[in-house]
Each structure stands twice: as C-alpha cells, then as structure tokens.
Scaffold this active site. Structure first.
Site, mmCIF file in Angstrom:
data_model
loop_
_atom_site.group_PDB
_atom_site.id
_atom_site.type_symbol
_atom_site.label_atom_id
_atom_site.label_comp_id
_atom_site.label_asym_id
_atom_site.label_seq_id
_atom_site.Cartn_x
_atom_site.Cartn_y
_atom_site.Cartn_z
ATOM 1 N N GLY A 1 24.773 44.054 37.733
ATOM 2 C CA GLY A 1 24.902 42.303 38.175
ATOM 3 C C GLY A 1 23.778 41.978 39.116
ATOM 4 O O GLY A 1 23.593 40.801 39.168
ATOM 5 N N ASP B 1 26.502 41.033 42.923
ATOM 6 C CA ASP B 1 26.595 39.531 42.157
ATOM 7 C C ASP B 1 27.746 38.755 42.901
ATOM 8 O O ASP B 1 27.626 37.843 43.214
ATOM 9 C CB ASP B 1 26.721 39.564 40.721
ATOM 10 C CG ASP B 1 27.188 40.605 40.276
ATOM 11 O OD1 ASP B 1 28.226 41.193 40.850
ATOM 12 O OD2 ASP B 1 27.347 40.780 39.088
ATOM 13 N N ASP C 1 35.037 40.107 43.825
ATOM 14 C CA ASP C 1 36.045 39.352 43.324
ATOM 15 C C ASP C 1 37.410 40.235 43.861
ATOM 16 O O ASP C 1 37.889 39.457 45.021
ATOM 17 C CB ASP C 1 35.958 39.764 41.539
ATOM 18 C CG ASP C 1 37.315 39.446 40.970
ATOM 19 O OD1 ASP C 1 38.111 38.522 41.481
ATOM 20 O OD2 ASP C 1 37.364 39.821 39.588
ATOM 21 N N LYS D 1 34.965 34.900 44.863
ATOM 22 C CA LYS D 1 36.185 34.400 44.272
ATOM 23 C C LYS D 1 37.081 34.383 45.177
ATOM 24 O O LYS D 1 37.671 35.395 45.927
ATOM 25 C CB LYS D 1 36.547 35.212 42.794
ATOM 26 C CG LYS D 1 36.135 34.637 41.755
ATOM 27 C CD LYS D 1 36.729 35.426 40.541
ATOM 28 C CE LYS D 1 35.513 35.817 39.454
ATOM 29 N NZ LYS D 1 36.342 36.470 38.366
ATOM 30 N N PHE E 1 36.279 33.183 35.265
ATOM 31 C CA PHE E 1 35.264 34.168 35.063
ATOM 32 C C PHE E 1 33.865 33.571 34.649
ATOM 33 O O PHE E 1 33.873 32.344 33.825
ATOM 34 C CB PHE E 1 35.638 34.821 33.661
ATOM 35 C CG PHE E 1 35.134 36.141 33.479
ATOM 36 C CD1 PHE E 1 35.107 37.371 34.040
ATOM 37 C CD2 PHE E 1 33.818 36.095 32.440
ATOM 38 C CE1 PHE E 1 34.467 38.500 33.810
ATOM 39 C CE2 PHE E 1 33.167 37.430 32.377
ATOM 40 C CZ PHE E 1 33.585 38.492 32.860
ATOM 41 N N VAL E 2 32.786 34.122 35.333
ATOM 42 C CA VAL E 2 31.673 33.422 35.395
ATOM 43 C C VAL E 2 30.691 34.292 34.948
ATOM 44 O O VAL E 2 30.698 35.426 35.009
ATOM 45 C CB VAL E 2 31.238 32.937 36.811
ATOM 46 C CG1 VAL E 2 32.124 31.528 37.368
ATOM 47 C CG2 VAL E 2 31.293 33.806 37.790
ATOM 48 N N ASP F 1 27.709 39.103 33.672
ATOM 49 C CA ASP F 1 27.582 39.283 32.356
ATOM 50 C C ASP F 1 29.012 39.180 31.850
ATOM 51 O O ASP F 1 30.113 39.316 32.613
ATOM 52 C CB ASP F 1 27.105 40.604 31.900
ATOM 53 C CG ASP F 1 28.232 41.658 32.357
ATOM 54 O OD1 ASP F 1 28.485 41.928 33.375
ATOM 55 O OD2 ASP F 1 28.610 42.362 31.252
ATOM 56 N N ARG G 1 23.297 37.613 31.063
ATOM 57 C CA ARG G 1 22.861 38.013 32.463
ATOM 58 C C ARG G 1 21.547 36.941 32.573
ATOM 59 O O ARG G 1 21.079 36.735 33.954
ATOM 60 C CB ARG G 1 22.481 39.451 32.539
ATOM 61 C CG ARG G 1 23.634 40.251 32.696
ATOM 62 C CD ARG G 1 23.241 41.645 33.092
ATOM 63 N NE ARG G 1 24.200 42.748 32.545
ATOM 64 C CZ ARG G 1 25.471 43.075 33.366
ATOM 65 N NH1 ARG G 1 25.390 42.366 34.331
ATOM 66 N NH2 ARG G 1 25.984 44.032 33.005
HETATM 67 P P1 IMP Z 1 35.742 43.501 42.307
HETATM 68 O O1 IMP Z 1 35.456 45.139 42.563
HETATM 69 O O2 IMP Z 1 36.775 43.244 41.530
HETATM 70 O O3 IMP Z 1 35.174 42.655 43.497
HETATM 71 O O4 IMP Z 1 34.512 43.193 41.289
HETATM 72 C C1 IMP Z 1 33.263 43.301 41.211
HETATM 73 C C2 IMP Z 1 32.421 43.258 39.784
HETATM 74 O O5 IMP Z 1 33.174 43.024 38.671
HETATM 75 C C3 IMP Z 1 31.296 42.755 40.047
HETATM 76 O O6 IMP Z 1 30.233 43.570 40.565
HETATM 77 C C4 IMP Z 1 30.963 42.023 38.718
HETATM 78 O O7 IMP Z 1 30.233 42.914 37.819
HETATM 79 C C5 IMP Z 1 32.341 42.103 38.160
HETATM 80 N N1 IMP Z 1 32.760 40.599 38.107
HETATM 81 C C6 IMP Z 1 33.756 40.213 38.683
HETATM 82 N N2 IMP Z 1 34.324 39.096 38.591
HETATM 83 C C7 IMP Z 1 33.358 38.622 37.443
HETATM 84 C C8 IMP Z 1 33.063 37.459 36.709
HETATM 85 O O8 IMP Z 1 33.522 36.334 36.767
HETATM 86 N N3 IMP Z 1 32.050 37.627 35.874
HETATM 87 C C9 IMP Z 1 31.196 38.653 35.810
HETATM 88 N N4 IMP Z 1 31.565 39.884 36.261
HETATM 89 C C10 IMP Z 1 32.367 39.836 37.192
HETATM 90 MG MG MG Z 2 28.649 44.048 38.157
#
Ligand code: IMP
Ligand code: MG
Length: 172
Positions: A38, A94, A97, A125, A146-147, A153, A159
């Site tokens: 990402g 990227d 979340d 987020k 979701f973006v 992606d 991407r």
């Molecule tokens: P986390 O571990 O929940 O913080 O998520 C991080 C990873 O999930 C990021 O590196 C992204 O690859 C993916 N991700 C989280 N939210 C999104 C979204 O809205 N769109 C696309 N990928 C996301």
């Molecule tokens: Mg990622």
C-alpha cells in the site's frame, strides 16, 4: 465511487510532510521503510520531497484478503528488510485503520535494533484504533469509510488512481 481527496491536495500534503521530516531528521541517519504494497505510491513521492541523505528499505505486511474489506490474519515478510541497526527508521504506510498492522510492524522492526522508530501514514481513519500507539506523522484524518487509490486497493485494484476515493457497498 466518491472522490474524497484530490491529487493536488495529496501533492501539497506530501510536500509538507517531506519538509517536516527533513527538518526533524537533520544530521541523523534516516532509513525510510515502506510497507508493501500500500505505501508504494506515497513512498515514491515522499522520498523525493525529503532533502536529506537517506536509505530506503521495504517490509511486507498483508492483512486484507481478496474481496473482503475486513482484516484477515496479519502476514509479515522481512526478506527485503535492509540493515537498520543504529539507524533512525521511519515506517511509511498508506493508512492507519485499527493500528494492528503498524503496531505489530513496530514490534518486529524493533528486533533489528534501530536507534529509533517513528511512523508516518497518508491517512488515519478516525475512531477505529484498537491499539495505544498513534502514527507520528499523518497527512489526512478521514471518516470511517473504505477508501482506494494512491496505493490503497480493493482486491489489488485501484492502487494506480492518483486520488483517494471512497467505495460504497454498491461498488464492491
Ligand atoms: P490496520 O492494521 O487495521 O491499521 O490496517 C492497516 C492496513 O489495512 C493498511 O495497510 C491497508 O492495507 C489496509 N486498509 C485499512 N483500511 C483500508 C481502506 O479503507 N482501504 C484499503 N485498505 C485499507
Ligand atoms: Mg496495506
């Protein structure tokens, strides 16, 4: 698909982040560590905005599986990780979340004994985090949607978009 952040807004914020990082890391040995896949677009743009000597490395993390928007088990691949002992590591992803990916990556990278680890993301987020840490640098806080685009992606598509857009249920 709804456009959320334009390419010129991204360009502006990434340039700002680059000069902030250049100020903060003056005289320190910097390794910018991009999280695959990402971060590739942000990584490419950001390093060209950091007017300092630096090294670039990569680490791979995957938590989204195919056609789902909820995280699966986190897989981390350190095969591309360069020597970072005693270096100041800036992990680039990227999006933050739930924070599970970045906080786990910090733990893993710590094992290679860098002098310091900080984190930077394009997007954060709001109201989603399940961990204590927060990224040190954030370009854009966004609502819980979701973006895609600019590296992000859905099922490895989108991407390449130069802007950020939100996907609705009907787009999935
Ligand atoms: P986390 O571990 O929940 O913080 O998520 C991080 C990873 O999930 C990021 O590196 C992204 O690859 C993916 N991700 C989280 N939210 C999104 C979204 O809205 N769109 C696309 N990928 C996301
Ligand atoms: Mg990622």
């Amino acid at each position: 698909m709804r456009p959320l952040i334009t390419s010129s807004e991204i360009e502006q914020e990434v340039a700002k982040l680059g000069s902030t990082i250049a100020d903060d890391y003056q005289g320190r040995r910097l390794t910018v560590l991009g999280v695959l896949t990402g971060s590739i677009v942000l990584l490419a743009d950001l390093i060209r905005r950091i007017d300092l000597p630096l090294q670039v490395g990569l680490i791979q993390a995957a938590s989204y599986r195919g056609r789902t928007t909820t995280p699966g088990p986190l897989a981390i691949n350190q095969d591309f990780l360069p020597e970072i002992r005693d270096r100041n590591v800036l992990l680039i992803d990227d999006i933050f979340d739930t924070g599970q990916t970045l906080s786990r990556l910090v733990e893993i990278v710590q094992q290679a004994k860098p002098a310091e680890i900080r984190t930077a993301v394009l997007l954060l987020k709001k109201g989603r985090s399940t961990v204590e840490m927060r990224p040190d640098y954030v370009c854009f806080p966004i609502p819980d949607e979701f973006v895609v685009g600019y590296g992000l992606d859905y099922n490895d598509e989108y991407r390449h978009l130069p802007y950020i857009a939100a996907l609705d249920e009907s787009d999935l």
